[in-house]
Scaffold this motif. Structure first.
Motif, mmCIF file in Angstrom:
data_model
loop_
_atom_site.group_PDB
_atom_site.id
_atom_site.type_symbol
_atom_site.label_atom_id
_atom_site.label_comp_id
_atom_site.label_asym_id
_atom_site.label_seq_id
_atom_site.Cartn_x
_atom_site.Cartn_y
_atom_site.Cartn_z
ATOM 1 N N ILE A 81 0.856 -1.200 0.000
ATOM 2 C CA ILE A 81 0.000 0.000 0.000
ATOM 3 C C ILE A 81 0.888 1.244 0.000
ATOM 4 O O ILE A 81 0.649 2.199 -0.736
ATOM 5 N N TYR A 85 0.603 1.542 -4.078
ATOM 6 C CA TYR A 85 -0.767 2.078 -4.175
ATOM 7 C C TYR A 85 -0.748 3.595 -3.973
ATOM 8 O O TYR A 85 -1.005 4.355 -4.891
ATOM 9 N N ASN A 90 -3.442 4.858 -6.343
ATOM 10 C CA ASN A 90 -4.166 3.576 -6.457
ATOM 11 C C ASN A 90 -4.368 3.119 -7.904
ATOM 12 O O ASN A 90 -5.196 2.250 -8.174
ATOM 13 N N SER A 114 -7.215 2.560 -0.866
ATOM 14 C CA SER A 114 -6.350 1.456 -0.431
ATOM 15 C C SER A 114 -6.095 1.632 1.064
ATOM 16 O O SER A 114 -5.764 2.718 1.525
ATOM 17 N N THR A 116 -4.626 -0.200 4.826
ATOM 18 C CA THR A 116 -3.923 -1.285 5.511
ATOM 19 C C THR A 116 -4.816 -1.735 6.673
ATOM 20 O O THR A 116 -5.326 -0.904 7.417
#
Ligand SMILES: NC(=O)c1ccc[n+]([C@@H]2O[C@H](COP(=O)([O-])OP(=O)(O)OC[C@H]3O[C@@H](n4cnc5c(N)ncnc54)[C@H](O)[C@@H]3O)[C@@H](O)[C@H]2O)c1
Ligand SMILES: O=P(O)(O)OC[C@@H](O)[C@@H](O)[C@H](O)[C@H](O)CO
Length: 535
Positions: A81, A85, A90, A114, A116
């Motif tokens: 990420i 991302y 993204n 995106s 986590t």
């Protein structure tokens, strides 16, 4: 130089001149819609998700058949990420390659958030909870690799982090299955809203496997009084939460530096390939073949995107089960694993090059046509023989698909039971067939054991791909050298948790051992053994 970002793709003429197809929907609007009405979360933000699933959804967005995007959630490798991302808004540059080496390039923008799933990143985690508490959420899908669903270690006991999660309850989950159970619990508390969890990993009965793992965690919490019994009923009742089966197929190799260099020549820069500290190979681009199949059991409790209009097949459970069995246990994945372990031993770094090798080609043709097809399950919607022909003659042989035996050899211990064990079981079941008569499948298993030695066919050290059982398996072969006639290989072959069948009881254990020792005799003997049996 073109750079992948929302700002840069607004210069449409430059991208079009570089032959890159751009999204045709209003990304900012779709992002706003998704923020207020989240419908789809995907766990496992890896290559197949970006190269296939997200691209399918983009087709709906492009044609106005969907108005929200996908939220990528990464529960395991947060670096993805942070490194591929966020810095690229993204976006993904999808590069599809045909057998003439032509690139079809496309910016995929259907992933609009995106996140986590990291309890230490509060803003992210809170957003994930908010999404799961929202009645609009229709589905969570998964491509987290086969081991992502595993709650136990080689000894059959729960993994340490799973035990901790079971003790701690739904507040601070770490394992992806505990995270999912805990988010489902938030949804239950908020309003008992329905939704669907769709596994898209290559494991047999993937939906059942996902359901079993989530329910196991939830039941342990219930036993400890950490969640109400009503939560278990909610998860078990298919009118609330469904876990359809699926079969996904698209060869999506790790991002290749050759493709990165070609993109640079075509004017697209800053496409560096990253290997994360958890060994994920990722990049702002995804390279893949053109062929793709995604078949999903049509059992969604809160609606779903109209993905049938993007080429995805929705059907009944029995058909998905058959199509998945056809691909994962007979017509594609067993051949892949055979090429993976033998290719690593013989020094190959490209699957297409292995297909030019007469012996290796015969190896996979024998596994597919001679040993697999007689027991293949015919799903009706795809013809197994035609599927196998396409796999062997077009897909594996495509020299422009940068797929490596090293990628496919990853986690082989998690896959051999499905990829070979299921065909062996069919031979056991059938009165007219004898598993002890098989040749190429035992040869593939012997080659895997030989691979585990970490020494290639020239006698040189071989770096092995990651595998959760590697240490245990290599422990059985500790100290074994070329030329040895004894080893602990039997302990590997006797492990029914790995192969799903009692290899010795059905007359295959000794046969595989014999092949293994022939491959171990000296330099070059992996090849001579393959040649001997595949004449
Ligand atoms: N790549 C393909 O050709 C392909 C084709 C069909 C199906 N699949 C399925 O998709 C899976 C992923 O393939 P990919 O190409 O996206 O791989 P990838 O390496 O690009 O991504 C793997 C993803 O799984 C996550 N993950 C890995 N181990 C995990 C764990 N223990 N717990 C939770 N998450 C974990 C990673 O963080 C990452 O998001 C495969 O294992 C397979 O089941 C892949
Ligand atoms: O993704 P895995 O690790 O389950 O298996 C490796 C490959 O066999 C697999 O990714 C294939 O490329 C895929 O199944 C093709 O659809």
């Amino acid at each position: 130089m073109l750079r992948l970002s929302l700002n840069h793709i607004s210069d449409t003429s430059a991208w079009t001149a570089a032959g890159v197809e751009l999204p045709r929907f209003d990304i900012a609007q779709v992002k706003r819609n998704t923020r207020s009405k989240p419908e789809w979360v995907h766990f496992g933000a890896g290559n197949i998700f970006r190269g296939f699933v997200a691209n399918a959804h983009q087709k709906l967005l492009d044609s106005g058949k969907a108005d929200t995007g996908i939220i990528a959630a990464e529960s395991f490798d947060f670096e993805m990420i942070d490194k591929v991302y966020k810095p690229y808004d993204n976006l993904t540059l999808l590069v599809l390659m045909n057998a003439r080496g032509e690139f079809q390039k496309k910016v995929v923008a259907s992933i609009v958030e995106s996140i986590t799933a990291d309890k230490y990143r509060e803003a992210d985690y809170d957003r994930l909870i908010e999404i799961f508490e929202h009645p609009s959420l229709q589905m969570a899908s998964f491509t987290i690799t086969e081991k992502g669903y595993s709650l136990t270690g080689p000894d059959g006991h729960f993994l340490g982090i799973v035990e901790k999660d079971m003790e701690a309850g739904p507040v601070q989950p770490i394992h992806v299955m505990s995270i999912v159970a805990s988010l489902a619990y938030r949804r239950y508390l908020k309003g008992r809203y329905p939704m669907t969890f769709v596994s898209m990993d290559n494991c047999s009965h993937n939906g059942d496997k996902l359901k079993h793992a989530v329910l196991t965690i939830a039941r342990e919490w219930a036993k400890r009084g950490l969640v109400e019994p009503g939560f278990i009923n909610y998860l078990e009742d298919e009118r609330n939460i469904s876990f359809p089966l699926s079969m996904i197929d698209k060869i999506t190799p790790r991002p290749s530096e050759t493709v990165q260099a070609a993109l640079l020549e075509q004017g697209v820069g800053e496409m560096d390939v990253i290997v994360t500290s958890k060994n994920t190979y990722t990049a702002p681009f995804v390279n893949a073949e053109i062929s793709e199949y995604l078949v999903i059991e049509d059992k969604f409790t809160n609606g779903r995107p109209r993905l049938e209009e993007a080429g995805i097949i929705f059907t009944d459970r029995d058909t998905v089960n058959k199509v998945e069995t056809m691909k994962v246990t007979t017509c594609l994945n067993p051949l892949h694993t055979a090429l993976a372990v033998s290719g690593c031993l013989l020094g190959f770094t490209l699957i297409a090059d292995e297909m030019k090798d007469d012996t290796l080609r015969r190896f996979v043709e024998t596994i597919g046509y001679t040993e697999g097809l007689p027991v293949v399950v015919d799903p009706g919607i795809l013809n197994p023989k035609q599927f196998l022909d396409e796999v062997l003659q077009e897909r594996f042989s495509n020299p422009f698909i940068p797929d490596t035996p090293q990628r496919i050899a990853t986690d082989t211990s998690q896959k051999v039971g499905i990829r070979f064990g299921e065909t062996i079981k069919s031979y056991i079941r059938r009165e007219d067939l004898d598993p002890a008569e098989l040749t190429a499948i035992p040869l593939a298993i012997a080659a895997w054991c030989r691979y585990l030695l970490g020494v290639d066919d020239e006698g040189q050290r071989l770096a092995l791909s990651p595998d959760p059982l590697l240490e245990t398996l290599q422990g059985h072969l500790a100290g074994v050298k070329l030329g040895d006639k004894v080893s602990g290989v039997r302990a590997i072959l006797e492990d029914e948790n790995i192969f799903g069948v009692p290899l010795y009881a059905i007359g295959l254990g000794e046969k595989i051992e014999r092949m293994f020792y022939e491959m171990l005799e000296g330099p070059g003997d992996v090849r001579t053994t393959l040649e001997k049996y595949l004449k």
